[in-house]
Design a protein around this motif. Structure first.
Motif, PDB file in Angstrom:
ATOM      1  N   LYS A 278       0.828  -1.194   0.000  1.00 47.49           N
ATOM      2  CA  LYS A 278       0.000   0.000   0.000  1.00 47.49           C
ATOM      3  C   LYS A 278       0.875   1.261   0.000  1.00 47.49           C
ATOM      4  O   LYS A 278       0.659   2.187  -0.766  1.00 47.49           O
ATOM      5  CB  LYS A 278      -0.885  -0.033   1.252  1.00 47.49           C
ATOM      6  N   LEU A 279       1.910   1.256   0.870  1.00 47.89           N
ATOM      7  CA  LEU A 279       2.703   2.467   1.065  1.00 47.89           C
ATOM      8  C   LEU A 279       3.604   2.775  -0.117  1.00 47.89           C
ATOM      9  O   LEU A 279       3.855   3.934  -0.440  1.00 47.89           O
ATOM     10  CB  LEU A 279       3.557   2.335   2.334  1.00 47.89           C
ATOM     11  N   LYS A 280       4.113   1.714  -0.786  1.00 47.56           N
ATOM     12  CA  LYS A 280       5.122   1.998  -1.804  1.00 47.56           C
ATOM     13  C   LYS A 280       4.508   2.673  -3.028  1.00 47.56           C
ATOM     14  O   LYS A 280       5.230   3.237  -3.842  1.00 47.56           O
ATOM     15  CB  LYS A 280       5.869   0.723  -2.197  1.00 47.56           C
ATOM     16  N   ALA A 281       3.166   2.608  -3.129  1.00 50.27           N
ATOM     17  CA  ALA A 281       2.514   3.289  -4.247  1.00 50.27           C
ATOM     18  C   ALA A 281       2.244   4.754  -3.930  1.00 50.27           C
ATOM     19  O   ALA A 281       1.719   5.481  -4.763  1.00 50.27           O
ATOM     20  CB  ALA A 281       1.208   2.572  -4.583  1.00 50.27           C
ATOM     21  N   MET A 282       2.596   5.202  -2.722  1.00 48.99           N
ATOM     22  CA  MET A 282       2.258   6.571  -2.329  1.00 48.99           C
ATOM     23  C   MET A 282       3.253   7.574  -2.913  1.00 48.99           C
ATOM     24  O   MET A 282       4.389   7.240  -3.218  1.00 48.99           O
ATOM     25  CB  MET A 282       2.248   6.681  -0.813  1.00 48.99           C
ATOM     26  N   ASP A 283       2.780   8.815  -2.992  1.00 46.56           N
ATOM     27  CA  ASP A 283       3.576   9.850  -3.662  1.00 46.56           C
ATOM     28  C   ASP A 283       4.909  10.108  -2.966  1.00 46.56           C
ATOM     29  O   ASP A 283       5.919  10.323  -3.621  1.00 46.56           O
ATOM     30  CB  ASP A 283       2.772  11.157  -3.715  1.00 46.56           C
ATOM     31  N   TYR A 284       4.906  10.092  -1.633  1.00 44.96           N
ATOM     32  CA  TYR A 284       6.153  10.458  -0.958  1.00 44.96           C
ATOM     33  C   TYR A 284       7.251   9.450  -1.226  1.00 44.96           C
ATOM     34  O   TYR A 284       8.437   9.785  -1.227  1.00 44.96           O
ATOM     35  CB  TYR A 284       5.917  10.676   0.547  1.00 44.96           C
ATOM     36  N   VAL A 285       6.859   8.194  -1.488  1.00 46.68           N
ATOM     37  CA  VAL A 285       7.875   7.187  -1.811  1.00 46.68           C
ATOM     38  C   VAL A 285       8.411   7.426  -3.221  1.00 46.68           C
ATOM     39  O   VAL A 285       9.626   7.355  -3.455  1.00 46.68           O
ATOM     40  CB  VAL A 285       7.290   5.774  -1.656  1.00 46.68           C
ATOM     41  N   SER A 286       7.500   7.736  -4.145  1.00 44.53           N
ATOM     42  CA  SER A 286       7.956   8.063  -5.505  1.00 44.53           C
ATOM     43  C   SER A 286       8.891   9.258  -5.461  1.00 44.53           C
ATOM     44  O   SER A 286       9.925   9.286  -6.144  1.00 44.53           O
ATOM     45  CB  SER A 286       6.763   8.388  -6.398  1.00 44.53           C
ATOM     46  N   ALA A 287       8.531  10.269  -4.652  1.00 37.43           N
ATOM     47  CA  ALA A 287       9.371  11.461  -4.527  1.00 37.43           C
ATOM     48  C   ALA A 287      10.757  11.082  -4.022  1.00 37.43           C
ATOM     49  O   ALA A 287      11.776  11.542  -4.547  1.00 37.43           O
ATOM     50  CB  ALA A 287       8.712  12.455  -3.579  1.00 37.43           C
ATOM     51  N   ALA A 288      10.795  10.202  -3.015  1.00 35.90           N
ATOM     52  CA  ALA A 288      12.086   9.779  -2.473  1.00 35.90           C
ATOM     53  C   ALA A 288      12.903   9.085  -3.550  1.00 35.90           C
ATOM     54  O   ALA A 288      14.109   9.292  -3.672  1.00 35.90           O
ATOM     55  CB  ALA A 288      11.867   8.840  -1.286  1.00 35.90           C
ATOM     56  N   ARG A 289      12.211   8.271  -4.368  1.00 37.28           N
ATOM     57  CA  ARG A 289      12.924   7.539  -5.399  1.00 37.28           C
ATOM     58  C   ARG A 289      13.486   8.506  -6.446  1.00 37.28           C
ATOM     59  O   ARG A 289      14.614   8.346  -6.902  1.00 37.28           O
ATOM     60  CB  ARG A 289      11.989   6.509  -6.040  1.00 37.28           C
ATOM     61  N   VAL A 290      12.668   9.497  -6.798  1.00 35.51           N
ATOM     62  CA  VAL A 290      13.125  10.488  -7.780  1.00 35.51           C
ATOM     63  C   VAL A 290      14.351  11.218  -7.253  1.00 35.51           C
ATOM     64  O   VAL A 290      15.286  11.517  -7.989  1.00 35.51           O
ATOM     65  CB  VAL A 290      11.983  11.482  -8.093  1.00 35.51           C
ATOM     66  N   LEU A 291      14.366  11.474  -5.942  1.00 36.69           N
ATOM     67  CA  LEU A 291      15.509  12.169  -5.351  1.00 36.69           C
ATOM     68  C   LEU A 291      16.737  11.275  -5.262  1.00 36.69           C
ATOM     69  O   LEU A 291      17.792  11.703  -4.816  1.00 36.69           O
ATOM     70  CB  LEU A 291      15.143  12.671  -3.956  1.00 36.69           C
ATOM     71  N   GLY A 292      16.595  10.013  -5.644  1.00 41.45           N
ATOM     72  CA  GLY A 292      17.756   9.148  -5.693  1.00 41.45           C
ATOM     73  C   GLY A 292      18.003   8.348  -4.436  1.00 41.45           C
ATOM     74  O   GLY A 292      19.112   7.877  -4.214  1.00 41.45           O
ATOM     75  N   ALA A 293      16.973   8.179  -3.589  1.00 41.18           N
ATOM     76  CA  ALA A 293      17.168   7.375  -2.379  1.00 41.18           C
ATOM     77  C   ALA A 293      17.334   5.907  -2.760  1.00 41.18           C
ATOM     78  O   ALA A 293      16.662   5.413  -3.665  1.00 41.18           O
ATOM     79  CB  ALA A 293      15.963   7.546  -1.448  1.00 41.18           C
ATOM     80  N   SER A 294      18.241   5.223  -2.063  1.00 42.59           N
ATOM     81  CA  SER A 294      18.490   3.821  -2.371  1.00 42.59           C
ATOM     82  C   SER A 294      17.379   2.954  -1.778  1.00 42.59           C
ATOM     83  O   SER A 294      16.629   3.398  -0.908  1.00 42.59           O
ATOM     84  CB  SER A 294      19.835   3.397  -1.789  1.00 42.59           C
ATOM     85  N   SER A 295      17.295   1.716  -2.268  1.00 43.26           N
ATOM     86  CA  SER A 295      16.248   0.824  -1.773  1.00 43.26           C
ATOM     87  C   SER A 295      16.299   0.638  -0.256  1.00 43.26           C
ATOM     88  O   SER A 295      15.277   0.744   0.413  1.00 43.26           O
ATOM     89  CB  SER A 295      16.340  -0.529  -2.468  1.00 43.26           C
TER      90      SER A 295
END
Lengths: 327, 363
Positions: free
Chosen positions: B245-262
């Motif tokens: 549920k959480l990984k589809a949320m916007d803040y996670v996408s934002a973190a990924r765009v910012l280059g956060a590692s898995s």
């Protein structure tokens, strides 16, 4: 629907293979074999010679490594043969069928009583939410729900069988059972079953009532309930016709999932009441290292659990047309 | 032109999620009562050698200070006294061998794993066998003359430890499996979900009995490991669901765009947010683990002596129903402990569930 069913059955069969494989390996790794456990109980003069032990081991297939023995066992199961018990010298199927009756004698009445009582209780509590009588009932239900069954069994025995002497302490029949008439026999079993059925019932009753109440609380917040109230429907109509019907879906699932419990019995409670049911048989077979019976029972429990899960999912789709099973 | 200097608006810091949850939890009287009861049990468990025992808390012997009561936690810590002339019997030997010695004793002189003999303590008669509660044996004695109160107090340690350690193991396994399955998805998720399903379908008691029987000399630690290794499936499924549920949320996408590692996304962004719903089954799991331990000890698959367990007392009680004190006290102990953990779990559920907040769903 058919595709879904086929896929679920295939996955279920694979899961069964995995479970039985793991359990087979585990019980073969337990210290002692049926032969040595048996010998330890016999007096020394009757001990079998090492040659005879080797012979018997060969007959039972105990000399083979367990993966090979497992293949042999699963091959026989596929042909409908569950094998023979080592310690009881009877087919496993016969042992299981003898134990099913007493277990059902406890589980069916307990399931029926618990639903008959929990539905009105749960509805009453949700209708009187927040009132003082509701709080008392809910607290009692919560205490019952948290009361461990084996502790309750011992307490009830202590009170009704030892202190008050109203009911028999354990067993399914009295010693003079054979001399009784049909009515006497029924009464005898009824008196013996009273305590175990109580122990089996109260926990499920409390759980179901709380479950119904929790679901009702969720439903009673919906807009259509407010609409029903606004158009002047009485509390009974709202609760029974509008709210309760919509809580049936989770209830049906719950009933589906309790079905394997009907047959599996309870190892500890049956042990306390020395009730000759499935759970007790399972415990005895483990201590006797009776591999074929343990495996037969494990297979049965696992099939039932898987079947119940499948049944619950299918019922879900039947009761609620919005749910599709294709996923 | 008149330039007004902007006045900084100081907003009160809004309370964090955990603080708010704690405030809501505190409002539930029963949950708080249960919480204090568990704290009380923990204190009893830690101080058990000081409450009842036969070993001095502190003693001065031949010019040195010793803490023999620690022997209840591990026999190594009273090694100095296990040989001659003590053989772990302190009161008289201390005085005889060193007149200058002194010792501070537990509140009640009784031992959980042996009967106290006559004249072991000045003017104290031996423990009678199967005696009802009395001034000397507060909860009575069993058929071997062991004090029931001592076994109850020292059994608290077993009960609490089993609950916490086995659920610690279970949540470690469950959270790891659930997080990996939920985060990576795909075939990893399929394999892990199947594994969870297989473990779920194996009847727990069969698995535990078989695993316990495989171990030659099972200890309480083995039991905790076995209970933990079988009780993680519910947690794993819940964590998987939360992660999906959480990984589809916007803040996670934002973190990924910012280059956060898995690992960073898993540990910093997903795990803290999925922890609250997982706490509830963990608390209920502690109650379940305590139940499993006591029932295993009850049917004779428990840890061997000298580990005292409430379940073992019940087993002794069932061999002779006339000794009601062997069933009543441990039974109540098990019931109250399980009830407390369930109440705490329920309180946590209502305190952390956003749907049940005031003003959230509203009714």
């Amino acid at each position: 629907m058919l595709n879904y069913l086929i896929r679920r059955l295939a996955i279920g069969a694979l899961t069964l293979l995995l479970i039985t494989f793991v359990i087979y390996g585990l019980i073969r790794k337990m210290p002692g074999t049926p032969l040595t456990v048996d010998m330890a109980e016999m007096d020394p003069s009757k001990q079998i010679s090492p040659e005879r032990a080797k012979q018997l081991a060969a007959i039972y297939g105990l000399d083979k490594p367990w993966p090979q023995a497992y293949l042999h066992w699963i091959g026989n199961v596929a042909r409908g043969d569950l094998g023979r018990s080592y310690s009881r010298k009877q087919p496993v199927l016969k042992i299981i069928s003898e134990r099913i009756g007493p277990t059902l004698l406890l589980s069916i009445p307990s399931l029926m009583i618990s639903y008959l009582l929990s539905i009105p209780l749960g509805l009453y509590c949700s209708a009187r939410d927040g009132k003082s009588d509701e709080r008392v009932i809910s607290t009692i239900l919560y205490m019952l729900y948290s009361f461990p069954a084996f502790v309750a069994a011992l307490f009830l025995q202590l009170l009704f069988a030892v202190h008050l002497r109203w009911l028999p302490l354990f067993g399914m029949m009295s010693d003079h059972y054979e001399t009784l008439g049909t009515w006497g026999k029924t009464c005898d079993i009824f008196w013996h079953a009273l305590l175990p059925v109580t122990v089996f019932t109260y926990g499920g009753l409390a759980y179901d009532a709380r479950f119904i109440r929790a679901n009702m609380q969720e439903v009673l917040r919906q807009d259509y309930i407010r609409t029903a109230r606004a158009k002047g429907l009485g509390p009974v109509g709202v609760i029974w016709k509008h709210a309760f019907r919509n809580t049936l879906i989770p209830l049906v699932t719950l009933i589906g999932l309790t079905l394997p419990g009907l047959l599996s019995g309870s190892v500890i409670v049956e042990q306390i009441f020395t009730w000759p049911g499935m759970g007790r048989q399972f415990f005895e077979s483990i201590t006797e290292r009776d591999y074929p019976t343990v495996m037969g029972l494990t297979l049965m429990f696992s099939v039932l659990t898987l079947a119940a899960q499948l049944l619950a999912d299918m019922l879900y789709a039947v009761v609620d047309p919005r749910i599709r099973l294709e996923d | 032109m008149n330039i007004t200097t902007p006045v900084p608006v100081v907003l009160p810091k809004s309370p964090g999620f955990w603080k708010e949850s704690w405030q809501r939890f505190r409002r539930r009287r029963l949950a708080m009562l249960a919480f204090w009861f568990v704290i009380f049990l923990a204190v009893v468990a830690i101080l058990s050698p000081a409450i009842v025992g036969t070993k001095p808390l502190i003693c001065r012997y031949q010019g040195k200070l010793y803490f023999p009561c620690l022997g209840y936690f591990s026999p190594r810590w009273e090694a100095a006294f296990s040989g001659s002339p003590f053989f772990k019997r302190y009161p008289l030997v201390l005085k005889e061998t060193d007149p200058n010695s002194w010792a501070i004793w537990p509140l009640n002189y009784n031992d959980p794993s042996r009967p106290v003999a006559a004249d072991e303590w000045p003017d104290r008669p031996a423990n009678p066998q199967s005696s009802p509660p009395s001034r000397q044996n507060w909860f009575g004695t069993d058929s071997r003359g062991f004090d029931v109160f001592a076994q109850m107090v020292h059994g608290t340690r077993t009960a609490l430890l089993v609950g916490v350690v086995s659920m610690g193991i279970a949540s470690a396994i469950g959270i790891t499996f659930g997080a990996i399955a939920g985060y990576y998805g795909g075939w990893i998720d399929i394999v892990l979900s199947r594994t969870i399903e297989v473990v779920m379908c194996v009847p727990t008691l069969i698995l535990i009995l078989a695993l316990m029987a495989v171990i030659d000399t099972p200890t309480t630690w083995h039991m905790m490991a076995v209970i933990g290794a079988t009780g993680w499936t519910g947690i794993a499924r819940l964590v998987r669901g939360e992660f999906l549920k959480l990984k589809a949320m916007d803040y996670v996408s934002a973190a990924r765009v910012l280059g956060a590692s898995s690992p960073r996304i898993i540990f910093r962004y997903l795990l803290p947010n999925s922890l609250a719903p997982v706490l509830v089954p963990i608390t209920f799991g502690i109650a379940a683990a305590i139940l499993i331990e006591t029932s295993l000890s009850y049917i004779g698959f428990g840890a061997p002596p000298p580990n005292s367990s409430w379940g073992k007392l019940l087993q002794l009680g069932q061999t002779n129903y006339q000794n009601w004190w062997l069933i009543l006290f441990p039974g109540l102990g098990i019931f109250l402990t399980v009830l407390s953990y369930n109440l705490i779990g329920e309180g946590l559920q209502e305190a952390t569930d956003p749907r049940l907040r005031e003003g959230g769903g509203g009714h």
